[in-house]
Scaffold this motif. Structure first.
Motif, PDB file in Angstrom:
ATOM      1  N   VAL A   1     -18.992   9.350  14.620  1.00 60.34           N
ATOM      2  CA  VAL A   1     -17.823   8.483  14.417  1.00 60.34           C
ATOM      3  C   VAL A   1     -17.633   7.554  15.621  1.00 60.34           C
ATOM      4  O   VAL A   1     -17.082   6.464  15.507  1.00 60.34           O
TER       5      VAL A   1
ATOM      6  N   ASP B   1     -14.708   1.261  13.245  1.00 60.80           N
ATOM      7  CA  ASP B   1     -13.295   1.551  13.548  1.00 60.80           C
ATOM      8  C   ASP B   1     -13.102   1.903  15.018  1.00 60.80           C
ATOM      9  O   ASP B   1     -12.148   1.463  15.648  1.00 60.80           O
TER      10      ASP B   1
ATOM     11  N   LEU C   1       0.807  -1.234   0.000  1.00 56.68           N
ATOM     12  CA  LEU C   1       0.000   0.000   0.000  1.00 56.68           C
ATOM     13  C   LEU C   1       0.840   1.284   0.000  1.00 56.68           C
ATOM     14  O   LEU C   1       0.550   2.211  -0.763  1.00 56.68           O
TER      15      LEU C   1
ATOM     16  N   TYR D   1     -17.721  16.727   1.925  1.00 54.10           N
ATOM     17  CA  TYR D   1     -17.616  15.405   2.569  1.00 54.10           C
ATOM     18  C   TYR D   1     -16.850  15.501   3.898  1.00 54.10           C
ATOM     19  O   TYR D   1     -17.260  14.952   4.919  1.00 54.10           O
TER      20      TYR D   1
ATOM     21  N   ALA E   1     -18.218  15.197   7.791  1.00 55.85           N
ATOM     22  CA  ALA E   1     -17.677  14.235   8.754  1.00 55.85           C
ATOM     23  C   ALA E   1     -17.359  14.937  10.074  1.00 55.85           C
ATOM     24  O   ALA E   1     -17.622  14.412  11.156  1.00 55.85           O
TER      25      ALA E   1
ATOM     26  N   TYR F   1      -7.147   9.940  -1.728  1.00 52.91           N
ATOM     27  CA  TYR F   1      -8.549  10.339  -1.917  1.00 52.91           C
ATOM     28  C   TYR F   1      -8.663  11.588  -2.795  1.00 52.91           C
ATOM     29  O   TYR F   1      -9.709  11.847  -3.378  1.00 52.91           O
TER      30      TYR F   1
ATOM     31  N   ASP G   1      -5.425   6.466   7.958  1.00 54.47           N
ATOM     32  CA  ASP G   1      -5.790   7.831   8.375  1.00 54.47           C
ATOM     33  C   ASP G   1      -4.750   8.867   7.958  1.00 54.47           C
ATOM     34  O   ASP G   1      -5.094   9.968   7.521  1.00 54.47           O
TER      35      ASP G   1
ATOM     36  N   VAL H   1      -5.638   8.184   3.147  1.00 59.65           N
ATOM     37  CA  VAL H   1      -6.735   9.142   2.892  1.00 59.65           C
ATOM     38  C   VAL H   1      -6.205  10.445   2.271  1.00 59.65           C
ATOM     39  O   VAL H   1      -6.629  10.827   1.179  1.00 59.65           O
TER      40      VAL H   1
ATOM     41  N   PHE I   1      -1.984   4.052   9.058  1.00 55.60           N
ATOM     42  CA  PHE I   1      -1.578   4.374   7.689  1.00 55.60           C
ATOM     43  C   PHE I   1      -2.787   4.885   6.889  1.00 55.60           C
ATOM     44  O   PHE I   1      -2.682   5.840   6.121  1.00 55.60           O
TER      45      PHE I   1
ATOM     46  N   GLU J   1      -8.435   9.628  13.168  1.00 58.11           N
ATOM     47  CA  GLU J   1      -9.519   9.253  12.244  1.00 58.11           C
ATOM     48  C   GLU J   1     -10.063  10.463  11.482  1.00 58.11           C
ATOM     49  O   GLU J   1     -10.359  10.381  10.299  1.00 58.11           O
ATOM     50  N   LEU J   2     -10.172  11.602  12.156  1.00 60.34           N
ATOM     51  CA  LEU J   2     -10.857  12.724  11.502  1.00 60.34           C
ATOM     52  C   LEU J   2     -10.022  13.979  11.273  1.00 60.34           C
ATOM     53  O   LEU J   2     -10.436  14.850  10.537  1.00 60.34           O
TER      54      LEU J   2
ATOM     55  N   PHE K   1     -26.495   9.307   1.847  1.00 56.75           N
ATOM     56  CA  PHE K   1     -25.433   9.064   2.840  1.00 56.75           C
ATOM     57  C   PHE K   1     -25.785   9.717   4.184  1.00 56.75           C
ATOM     58  O   PHE K   1     -25.785   9.081   5.231  1.00 56.75           O
TER      59      PHE K   1
ATOM     60  N   ARG L   1     -16.016  -4.445   3.632  1.00 59.06           N
ATOM     61  CA  ARG L   1     -16.463  -3.948   4.943  1.00 59.06           C
ATOM     62  C   ARG L   1     -17.869  -4.455   5.264  1.00 59.06           C
ATOM     63  O   ARG L   1     -18.179  -4.807   6.388  1.00 59.06           O
TER      64      ARG L   1
HETATM   65  C1  LIG Z   1      -6.533   0.597   2.292  1.00 56.22           C
HETATM   66  C2  LIG Z   1      -6.529   0.993   3.713  1.00 56.22           C
HETATM   67  C3  LIG Z   1      -5.266   1.335   4.350  1.00 56.22           C
HETATM   68  C4  LIG Z   1      -7.676   1.009   4.338  1.00 56.22           C
HETATM   69  C5  LIG Z   1      -7.870   1.572   5.685  1.00 56.22           C
HETATM   70  C6  LIG Z   1      -9.264   2.048   5.748  1.00 56.22           C
HETATM   71  C7  LIG Z   1      -9.366   3.527   6.122  1.00 56.22           C
HETATM   72  C8  LIG Z   1      -8.740   4.392   5.045  1.00 56.22           C
HETATM   73  C9  LIG Z   1     -10.852   3.858   6.288  1.00 56.22           C
HETATM   74  C10 LIG Z   1     -11.545   2.926   7.303  1.00 56.22           C
HETATM   75  C11 LIG Z   1     -12.729   3.671   7.745  1.00 56.22           C
HETATM   76  C12 LIG Z   1     -12.579   4.987   7.432  1.00 56.22           C
HETATM   77  C13 LIG Z   1     -13.536   6.017   7.630  1.00 56.22           C
HETATM   78  C14 LIG Z   1     -13.340   7.268   7.086  1.00 56.22           C
HETATM   79  C15 LIG Z   1     -12.094   7.554   6.316  1.00 56.22           C
HETATM   80  C16 LIG Z   1     -11.391   6.316   5.797  1.00 56.22           C
HETATM   81  C17 LIG Z   1     -11.230   5.254   6.837  1.00 56.22           C
HETATM   82  C18 LIG Z   1     -10.270   5.705   7.934  1.00 56.22           C
HETATM   83  C19 LIG Z   1     -14.277   8.425   7.380  1.00 56.22           C
HETATM   84  C20 LIG Z   1     -13.571   9.206   8.485  1.00 56.22           C
HETATM   85  C21 LIG Z   1     -14.456   9.329   6.142  1.00 56.22           C
HETATM   86  C22 LIG Z   1     -15.476  10.431   6.393  1.00 56.22           C
HETATM   87  C23 LIG Z   1     -16.843   9.824   6.697  1.00 56.22           C
HETATM   88  O1  LIG Z   1     -17.846  10.803   6.840  1.00 56.22           O
HETATM   89  C24 LIG Z   1     -16.797   8.951   7.956  1.00 56.22           C
HETATM   90  C25 LIG Z   1     -16.620   9.794   9.198  1.00 56.22           C
HETATM   91  C26 LIG Z   1     -18.154   8.269   8.099  1.00 56.22           C
HETATM   92  C27 LIG Z   1     -15.679   7.878   7.746  1.00 56.22           C
HETATM   93  C28 LIG Z   1     -15.536   6.886   8.905  1.00 56.22           C
HETATM   94  C29 LIG Z   1     -14.779   5.679   8.406  1.00 56.22           C
END
Ligand SMILES: CC(C)=CCC[C@@H](C)[C@H]1CC=C2C3=C(CC[C@@]21C)[C@@]1(C)CC[C@H](O)C(C)(C)[C@@H]1CC3
Ligand SMILES: NC(=O)C1=CN([C@@H]2O[C@H](COP(=O)(O)OP(=O)(O)OC[C@H]3O[C@@H](n4cnc5c(N)ncnc54)[C@H](OP(=O)(O)O)[C@@H]3O)[C@@H](O)[C@H]2O)C=CC1
Length: 425
Positions: free
Chosen positions: A251, A256, A33, A240, A244, A278, A270, A274, A268, A200-201, A311, A393
């Motif tokens: 969250v 997660d 990755l 988006y 969030a 993204y 986060d 991302v 990684f 995460e955020l 969503f 997922r």
């Molecule tokens: C390929 C790889 C390394 C995968 C790891 C998965 C993560 C990138 C995702 C797992 C769940 C996520 C969420 C969001 C971002 C991506 C990751 C971390 C999120 C924060 C995006 C914004 C949305 O509104 C959300 C808050 C619902 C979401 C939560 C899950």
């Protein structure tokens, strides 16, 4: 150690099903990755922008390392750590943990986004070359990847001092490679500072839209003004991210935070995946400008709007139902009882498909790629990856729900046969 935590630990060690391809996945994914991130950034800036290009575009060492990138990255994380730790905004409680306690979390992420916005406006006023983020993409990604490894090692080591009830059930198999990858500790913290919730955020998600703005400024440098395609990509993704952070409390009930340990995969994901994959559409547009027709633009805006509506409405409906099932907005929805005492929605959004929130998210993902036209596959990387991620997922969630709710889950599946796409899947 309390007897029930001992039992949970035993169960975890012996019965945990390994996810993401088990040990093989845990060895390959941390290698593949990060390389994918660097490959995608390089390809997005090459004239061909072809994912099938052979030999692949290999960046030189001086393109990969720049001390300015390290300073920017560490400064950015420190700024957000400071904003997170400031006693601003309300404090919310997470779900009840295995030891019966509930952790407290600050709800001030949206403020972090606003402060970042104000700082960026000030920097622009002062003439800061935000467009240089385009040249810094690769070194920034290299630093974020290196930081993800170092931070995950720290998290893995410190997890051996955590009490057993603080460990994630899935990341406690005894296999060091797998546990490092999945994450041993559920909610690693120093004092009230929760690492998983913070990552995460905040730095990654807000960092993603800042990088997008950098790409827009680069376009302004190159062509005098931002293109419509670039503005659409920037606005959709900002919506988006802002959504969030505005709904940050939600969250706290995601897989997660509730279920997964904090290991390499999430760290990684986060901090590197991302922010640097993204927004590939924006970096692609810098070198590959696109012209959009008014009708095409309106169709794309409508698609993003519909996706966002599905969503947001479906996520809010479930969150409201889980927080207060007697609330007037959800009280009249049809539900089925489960042996755990919790009920499952079988009407409203959750009666349409079993994951309406994934459907909305995927429609938005498509709308983010369409402004880049149809000549290249690269801008569609996100929607393709995201479809795979959400199908996987959904499967993980399905297994967890079947284990949790048993027969009631089977009844729900019979009542709502489609998983994500009505009448298709
Ligand atoms: C390929 C790889 C390394 C995968 C790891 C998965 C993560 C990138 C995702 C797992 C769940 C996520 C969420 C969001 C971002 C991506 C990751 C971390 C999120 C924060 C995006 C914004 C949305 O509104 C959300 C808050 C619902 C979401 C939560 C899950
Ligand atoms: N951009 C990105 O990279 C990513 C975005 N996301 C987005 O994050 C959001 C959250 O997704 P995620 O955490 O995967 O899962 P969900 O928000 O879909 O939550 C799944 C949980 O909801 C509960 N649930 C399921 N069906 C029902 C029902 N019928 N009635 C009531 N409760 C039900 C169950 O938990 P329980 O019963 O225990 O409450 C289940 O475990 C989604 O919108 C998704 O699209 C997710 C991953 C990556």
């Amino acid at each position: 150690m309390r007897p029930n935590s001992q039992a949970l630990k035993q169960r975890s060690l012996h019965e945990t099903e390994r996810e993401f391809g088990g040990t093989l996945g845990a060895v390959c994914i941390p290698v593949l990755l990060p390389l994918t991130v660097l490959f995608l950034i390089s390809v997005s800036r090459s004239p061909e922008a072809s994912l099938l290009q052979w030999p692949p575009v290999l960046p030189s060492t001086h393109q990969l390392w720049d001390p300015v990138a390290l300073v920017l990255l560490l400064g950015w994380i420190a700024l957000h750590a400071l904003l997170y730790a400031m006693p601003l905004g309300k404090v919310s409680e997470g779900l009840t943990l295995r030891d019966g306690t509930r952790l407290k979390y600050p709800i001030n992420g949206f403020l972090g986004l606003c402060v970042s916005g104000v700082l960026l406006i000030l920097l622009l006023e002062l003439g800061a070359p935000l467009g240089s983020l385009f040249e810094l993409l690769l070194p920034l990604a290299v630093c974020a990847i290196a930081l993800s490894f170092l931070f995950s090692i720290y998290l893995y080591i410190r997890s051996f001092w955590a009490p057993s009830h603080a460990l994630a059930l899935g990341g406690n198999t005894g296999n060091p490679l797998y546990d490092f990858f999945i994450g041993r500790e559920l909610n690693p913290r120093i004092g009230n500072f929760d690492f998983k919730y913070f990552c995460e955020l905040r730095p990654g998600l807000i960092g993603w839209v800042v990088l997008n703005l950098g790409m827009l400024m680069k376009e302004v440098e190159l062509r005098g003004s931002p293109s419509l395609a670039m503005m659409l990509v920037n606005s959709f993704q900002l919506l988006y991210v802002a959504d969030a952070l505005w709904n940050e409390e939600a969250v706290l009930t995601t897989m997660d935070i509730v279920h997964d340990g904090f290991g390499f995969m999430l760290v990684f994901g986060d901090l590197a995946w991302v922010p640097f994959t993204y927004g590939l559409q924006a970096s692609f547009l810098v070198e590959h400008p696109q012209t959009l027709s008014p009708l095409g633009s309106l169709t794309i805006i409508a698609l993003n709007g519909i996706g966002y509506y599905i969503f947001r409405k479906s996520n809010s409906q479930k969150n409201q139902f889980r927080r207060d099932p007697t609330h007037p907005s959800v009280a009249r929805l049809e539900t089925i009882a489960t042996a755990t005492g919790k009920r499952l929605l079988v009407s409203g959004w959750w009666g349409l498909v079993r994951h309406p929130n994934y459907l909305g998210d995927l429609l938005m993902a498509l709308a983010w790629s369409l402004p880049c036209g149809f000549s290249h596959l690269l801008p569609y990387f996100y929607v393709i990856y995201f479809t795979v991620l959400l199908i996987h997922r959904e499967d993980r969630d399905e297994r967890q729900c079947r284990a949790k709710y048993g027969l009631a889950w089977d009844t729900y599946c019979r009542r709502v046969p489609y998983r994500i796409f009505p009448y298709i899947y």
